[in-house]
Design a protein around this motif. Structure first.
Motif, PDB file in Angstrom:
ATOM      1  N   PHE A 117     -85.543  11.087   6.279  1.00 35.77           N
ATOM      2  CA  PHE A 117     -85.250  10.349   7.504  1.00 35.77           C
ATOM      3  C   PHE A 117     -85.864   8.950   7.470  1.00 35.77           C
ATOM      4  O   PHE A 117     -85.295   8.000   8.003  1.00 35.77           O
ATOM      5  N   GLN A 118     -87.027   8.828   6.828  1.00 38.96           N
ATOM      6  CA  GLN A 118     -87.667   7.519   6.691  1.00 38.96           C
ATOM      7  C   GLN A 118     -86.799   6.589   5.849  1.00 38.96           C
ATOM      8  O   GLN A 118     -86.624   5.410   6.180  1.00 38.96           O
ATOM      9  N   LYS A 119     -86.245   7.133   4.777  1.00 40.69           N
ATOM     10  CA  LYS A 119     -85.373   6.340   3.913  1.00 40.69           C
ATOM     11  C   LYS A 119     -84.127   5.899   4.676  1.00 40.69           C
ATOM     12  O   LYS A 119     -83.663   4.755   4.530  1.00 40.69           O
ATOM     13  N   MET A 120     -83.583   6.790   5.496  1.00 41.74           N
ATOM     14  CA  MET A 120     -82.417   6.460   6.315  1.00 41.74           C
ATOM     15  C   MET A 120     -82.770   5.372   7.326  1.00 41.74           C
ATOM     16  O   MET A 120     -81.998   4.438   7.555  1.00 41.74           O
ATOM     17  N   SER A 121     -83.957   5.493   7.933  1.00 40.00           N
ATOM     18  CA  SER A 121     -84.415   4.499   8.907  1.00 40.00           C
ATOM     19  C   SER A 121     -84.593   3.145   8.249  1.00 40.00           C
ATOM     20  O   SER A 121     -84.218   2.110   8.809  1.00 40.00           O
ATOM     21  N   ASP A 122     -85.166   3.137   7.046  1.00 41.37           N
ATOM     22  CA  ASP A 122     -85.362   1.887   6.308  1.00 41.37           C
ATOM     23  C   ASP A 122     -84.026   1.199   6.039  1.00 41.37           C
ATOM     24  O   ASP A 122     -83.912  -0.026   6.163  1.00 41.37           O
ATOM     25  N   SER A 123     -83.021   1.997   5.677  1.00 36.85           N
ATOM     26  CA  SER A 123     -81.710   1.410   5.361  1.00 36.85           C
ATOM     27  C   SER A 123     -81.056   0.821   6.606  1.00 36.85           C
ATOM     28  O   SER A 123     -80.283  -0.138   6.510  1.00 36.85           O
ATOM     29  N   GLN A 124     -81.386   1.379   7.790  1.00 36.22           N
ATOM     30  CA  GLN A 124     -80.850   0.840   9.046  1.00 36.22           C
ATOM     31  C   GLN A 124     -81.627  -0.393   9.495  1.00 36.22           C
ATOM     32  O   GLN A 124     -81.050  -1.327  10.072  1.00 36.22           O
ATOM     33  N   ALA A 125     -82.931  -0.404   9.227  1.00 38.89           N
ATOM     34  CA  ALA A 125     -83.784  -1.510   9.671  1.00 38.89           C
ATOM     35  C   ALA A 125     -83.678  -2.732   8.760  1.00 38.89           C
ATOM     36  O   ALA A 125     -83.854  -3.867   9.216  1.00 38.89           O
ATOM     37  N   GLU A 126     -83.370  -2.508   7.506  1.00 43.26           N
ATOM     38  CA  GLU A 126     -83.361  -3.593   6.525  1.00 43.26           C
ATOM     39  C   GLU A 126     -82.423  -4.746   6.899  1.00 43.26           C
ATOM     40  O   GLU A 126     -82.828  -5.917   6.846  1.00 43.26           O
ATOM     41  N   PRO A 127     -81.167  -4.470   7.306  1.00 42.97           N
ATOM     42  CA  PRO A 127     -80.288  -5.593   7.673  1.00 42.97           C
ATOM     43  C   PRO A 127     -80.768  -6.356   8.905  1.00 42.97           C
ATOM     44  O   PRO A 127     -80.536  -7.562   9.020  1.00 42.97           O
ATOM     45  N   LEU A 128     -81.465  -5.667   9.822  1.00 47.15           N
ATOM     46  CA  LEU A 128     -82.020  -6.339  11.000  1.00 47.15           C
ATOM     47  C   LEU A 128     -83.110  -7.323  10.588  1.00 47.15           C
ATOM     48  O   LEU A 128     -83.174  -8.449  11.096  1.00 47.15           O
ATOM     49  N   ILE A 129     -83.963  -6.896   9.675  1.00 49.73           N
ATOM     50  CA  ILE A 129     -85.031  -7.776   9.183  1.00 49.73           C
ATOM     51  C   ILE A 129     -84.432  -8.959   8.423  1.00 49.73           C
ATOM     52  O   ILE A 129     -84.907 -10.095   8.548  1.00 49.73           O
ATOM     53  N   LYS A 130     -83.379  -8.694   7.674  1.00 51.14           N
ATOM     54  CA  LYS A 130     -82.717  -9.768   6.928  1.00 51.14           C
ATOM     55  C   LYS A 130     -82.143 -10.816   7.889  1.00 51.14           C
ATOM     56  O   LYS A 130     -82.291 -12.025   7.668  1.00 51.14           O
ATOM     57  N   ARG A 131     -81.505 -10.348   8.978  1.00 52.40           N
ATOM     58  CA  ARG A 131     -80.979 -11.286   9.978  1.00 52.40           C
ATOM     59  C   ARG A 131     -82.110 -12.043  10.653  1.00 52.40           C
ATOM     60  O   ARG A 131     -82.010 -13.238  10.938  1.00 52.40           O
ATOM     61  N   GLY A 132     -83.215 -11.327  10.910  1.00 53.62           N
ATOM     62  CA  GLY A 132     -84.385 -11.968  11.494  1.00 53.62           C
ATOM     63  C   GLY A 132     -84.906 -13.082  10.606  1.00 53.62           C
ATOM     64  O   GLY A 132     -85.273 -14.161  11.093  1.00 53.62           O
ATOM     65  N   ASP A 133     -84.912 -12.836   9.296  1.00 50.16           N
ATOM     66  CA  ASP A 133     -85.368 -13.853   8.341  1.00 50.16           C
ATOM     67  C   ASP A 133     -84.472 -15.094   8.375  1.00 50.16           C
ATOM     68  O   ASP A 133     -84.955 -16.225   8.268  1.00 50.16           O
ATOM     69  N   GLU A 134     -83.180 -14.844   8.528  1.00 48.82           N
ATOM     70  CA  GLU A 134     -82.234 -15.967   8.576  1.00 48.82           C
ATOM     71  C   GLU A 134     -82.503 -16.833   9.810  1.00 48.82           C
ATOM     72  O   GLU A 134     -82.510 -18.070   9.723  1.00 48.82           O
TER      73      GLU A 134
END
Length: 206
Positions: A117-134
């Motif tokens: 579930f942690q791995k699934m959560s990471d995969s969902q959170a990763e694009p949000l962090i990427k957009r945040g970086d942009e």
């Protein structure tokens, strides 16, 4: 009566013999099937024979549970927690609650489920962090904060020490807050230097 027994005309003893051959070769799944065929052909009144068969089936289950447990550890090391969970669920089903490794299987299953579930959560959170970086790189700190906060909501069940992505999101959120607050503090300092204390207080409140 087993359809296989009917078709092949084999006796319980023959299935037992074949089961023993498979068992001695370490083919516990196939041995279990043979023993279960023998069990179907054995009259319930033959309690001694039934007891022997039941013990053999139990021994197969024990060995199968152990092999599934060991295979799951390889998948855990490879980061494939979904497959590890699949194997451990089978191991738990095969294992008797009184077995020595029952608690270990249960513990490993819980651990693998959390990691899955942690791995699934990471995969969902990763694009949000990427957009945040942009947004951050564009200087749009408020928009970046929204993305980082959404990522942290997804990762809320994990400690930062256990999830590198959560640690990253927290650090980036703090950096955004620092960037947003810095101009207010600078203006407040300027007001204080010119003894415009009310204006300085307004900036600090903001």
């Amino acid at each position: 009566m087993s359809i296989f027994a009917t078709m092949l005309g084999l006796s319980a003893g023959e299935y037992l013999k074949q089961g023993d051959i498979y068992f001695n070769e370490g083919r516990f799944g196939e041995a279990k099937i043979e023993y279960e065929k023998a069990e179907e052909l054995t009259p319930e009144t033959d309690k001694d024979k039934m007891e022997i068969i039941e013990k053999k089936v139990a021994e197969c289950k024990k060995n199968l549970a152990l092999s599934h447990l060991e295979m799951s550890k390889n998948y855990q090391q490879a980061g494939n927690f979904e497959k590890a969970v699949e194997l451990l669920e089978v191991a738990l089903e095969l294992s008797d609650k009184s077995a020595a490794n029952y608690e270990e299987i249960h513990r490993e299953l819980d651990h693998s489920r959390i990691k899955m579930f942690q791995k699934m959560s990471d995969s969902q959170a990763e694009p949000l962090i990427k957009r945040g970086d942009e947004f951050f790189n564009e200087g749009s700190y408020n928009e970046a904060m929204v993305e980082y906060r959404e990522a942290l909501k997804i990762l809320k069940y994990y400690q930062e020490s256990e999830d590198e992505l959560k640690k990253t999101a927290h650090a980036k959120l703090n950096e955004c807050e620092t960037k947003i607050v810095a101009p207010y503090i600078e203006r407040a300092k300027n007001f204080i230097e010119t003894e415009m204390y009310e204006e300085a207080l307004t900036e600090l409140n903001e």
